[in-house]
Design an enzyme around this catalytic site. Structure first.
Site, PDB file in Angstrom:
ATOM      1  N   CYS A   1      18.371   8.049 -10.753  1.00  0.00           N
ATOM      2  CA  CYS A   1      18.473   7.815 -12.198  1.00  0.00           C
ATOM      3  C   CYS A   1      19.114   6.428 -12.351  1.00  0.00           C
ATOM      4  O   CYS A   1      19.079   5.634 -11.411  1.00  0.00           O
ATOM      5  CB  CYS A   1      19.220   8.933 -12.927  1.00  0.00           C
ATOM      6  SG  CYS A   1      20.981   9.079 -12.567  1.00  0.00           S
ATOM      7  N   GLY A   2      19.674   6.130 -13.502  1.00  0.00           N
ATOM      8  CA  GLY A   2      20.253   4.802 -13.682  1.00  0.00           C
ATOM      9  C   GLY A   2      21.460   4.593 -12.784  1.00  0.00           C
ATOM     10  O   GLY A   2      21.579   3.585 -12.088  1.00  0.00           O
TER      11      GLY A   2
ATOM     12  N   HIS B   1      29.304  15.372   7.666  1.00  0.00           N
ATOM     13  CA  HIS B   1      30.414  16.251   7.301  1.00  0.00           C
ATOM     14  C   HIS B   1      30.091  17.269   6.208  1.00  0.00           C
ATOM     15  O   HIS B   1      30.683  18.344   6.199  1.00  0.00           O
ATOM     16  CB  HIS B   1      31.616  15.409   6.849  1.00  0.00           C
ATOM     17  CG  HIS B   1      32.304  14.715   7.984  1.00  0.00           C
ATOM     18  ND1 HIS B   1      33.529  14.084   7.842  1.00  0.00           N
ATOM     19  CD2 HIS B   1      31.936  14.539   9.285  1.00  0.00           C
ATOM     20  CE1 HIS B   1      33.888  13.563   9.012  1.00  0.00           C
ATOM     21  NE2 HIS B   1      32.930  13.819   9.893  1.00  0.00           N
TER      22      HIS B   1
ATOM     23  N   ARG C   1      33.952  24.255   6.100  1.00  0.00           N
ATOM     24  CA  ARG C   1      34.176  23.650   4.776  1.00  0.00           C
ATOM     25  C   ARG C   1      32.927  23.773   3.901  1.00  0.00           C
ATOM     26  O   ARG C   1      33.040  24.014   2.683  1.00  0.00           O
ATOM     27  CB  ARG C   1      34.608  22.189   4.955  1.00  0.00           C
ATOM     28  CG  ARG C   1      35.971  22.127   5.648  1.00  0.00           C
ATOM     29  CD  ARG C   1      36.287  20.802   6.297  1.00  0.00           C
ATOM     30  NE  ARG C   1      37.545  20.916   7.035  1.00  0.00           N
ATOM     31  CZ  ARG C   1      37.986  19.988   7.878  1.00  0.00           C
ATOM     32  NH1 ARG C   1      37.286  18.885   8.093  1.00  0.00           N
ATOM     33  NH2 ARG C   1      39.124  20.171   8.519  1.00  0.00           N
TER      34      ARG C   1
ATOM     35  N   HIS D   1      33.385  21.324  10.128  1.00  0.00           N
ATOM     36  CA  HIS D   1      32.724  20.975   8.860  1.00  0.00           C
ATOM     37  C   HIS D   1      31.873  22.128   8.330  1.00  0.00           C
ATOM     38  O   HIS D   1      31.692  22.262   7.125  1.00  0.00           O
ATOM     39  CB  HIS D   1      31.893  19.706   9.027  1.00  0.00           C
ATOM     40  CG  HIS D   1      32.710  18.553   9.492  1.00  0.00           C
ATOM     41  ND1 HIS D   1      33.717  18.006   8.719  1.00  0.00           N
ATOM     42  CD2 HIS D   1      32.722  17.880  10.668  1.00  0.00           C
ATOM     43  CE1 HIS D   1      34.298  17.035   9.393  1.00  0.00           C
ATOM     44  NE2 HIS D   1      33.721  16.944  10.579  1.00  0.00           N
TER      45      HIS D   1
HETATM   46  C1  RB5 Z   1      19.517   6.752 -18.701  1.00  0.00           C
HETATM   47  O1  RB5 Z   1      19.753   5.722 -19.640  1.00  0.00           O
HETATM   48  C2  RB5 Z   1      20.787   6.965 -17.881  1.00  0.00           C
HETATM   49  O2  RB5 Z   1      21.791   7.486 -18.684  1.00  0.00           O
HETATM   50  C3  RB5 Z   1      20.482   7.875 -16.715  1.00  0.00           C
HETATM   51  O3  RB5 Z   1      19.474   7.342 -15.945  1.00  0.00           O
HETATM   52  C4  RB5 Z   1      21.650   8.105 -15.741  1.00  0.00           C
HETATM   53  O4  RB5 Z   1      22.205   6.906 -15.356  1.00  0.00           O
HETATM   54  C5  RB5 Z   1      22.652   9.097 -16.156  1.00  0.00           C
HETATM   55  O5  RB5 Z   1      23.565   9.438 -15.392  1.00  0.00           O
END
Ligand code: RB5
Length: 149
Positions: free
Chosen positions: A64-65, A97, A135, A132
């Protein structure tokens, strides 16, 4: 089989990971998203994480971002240990781990080449077991609602 998932922000990095998997000769299944249209990362985190938790895929890689939202969402699926990493050392150690079965990365944090290096380390490093394992078992116990210590 490697499960892949991303939102729109993570899509460019997921494409770099697909190129890596093809170079490594590893099969993958992409659970979306497939376009640049704005979407919600939890949807794709859940789809890919369920494929890993069910055993349909051995490992998963999410983008994601930041790598954070999608990792938090994936970790809500029982059996998932998803590590958000932006460096090679963490990727190595979370396999050795924590026996992490999913890796999350942020396309706005790491470039394509570093992302590929992190993913390659994640995919080629074995769990050490031993102390590990205890855990990791404790993490599973928390998931079952048990109280530790
Ligand atoms: C999208 O704008 C962004 O919020 C998403 O990709 C991510 O980074 C969220 O954690």
């Amino acid at each position: 089989m490697i499960a892949l998932g991303s939102d729109h922000a993570g899509l460019p990095l997921k494409r770099e990971i697909i190129a890596l998997l093809e170079r490594m000769g590893l099969e993958y299944k992409d659970y979306g998203t497939y376009t640049e249209d704005s979407c919600d990362y939890a949807v794709f985190a859940q789809r890919a994480a369920k494929a890993v938790a069910s055993g349909e895929c051995e490992r998963g890689i999410l983008c994601c971002g930041t790598g954070i939202g999608i990792s938090i969402a994936a970790n809500k699926v029982p059996g998932i240990r998803c590590a958000a990493c932006s460096d090679c050392y963490s990727a190595k150690m979370t396999r050795k781990h924590n026996d992490a079965n999913m890796l999350a990365m942020g396309a706005r944090v790491v470039g394509g080449e570093l992302g590929q290096m992190i993913a390659e380390i994640f995919l080629t490093t074995d769990f050490e077991g031993g102390r590990h394992q205890r855990r990791v078992d404790q993490i599973a116990a928390i998931e079952r609602g048990e109280t530790l210590g």
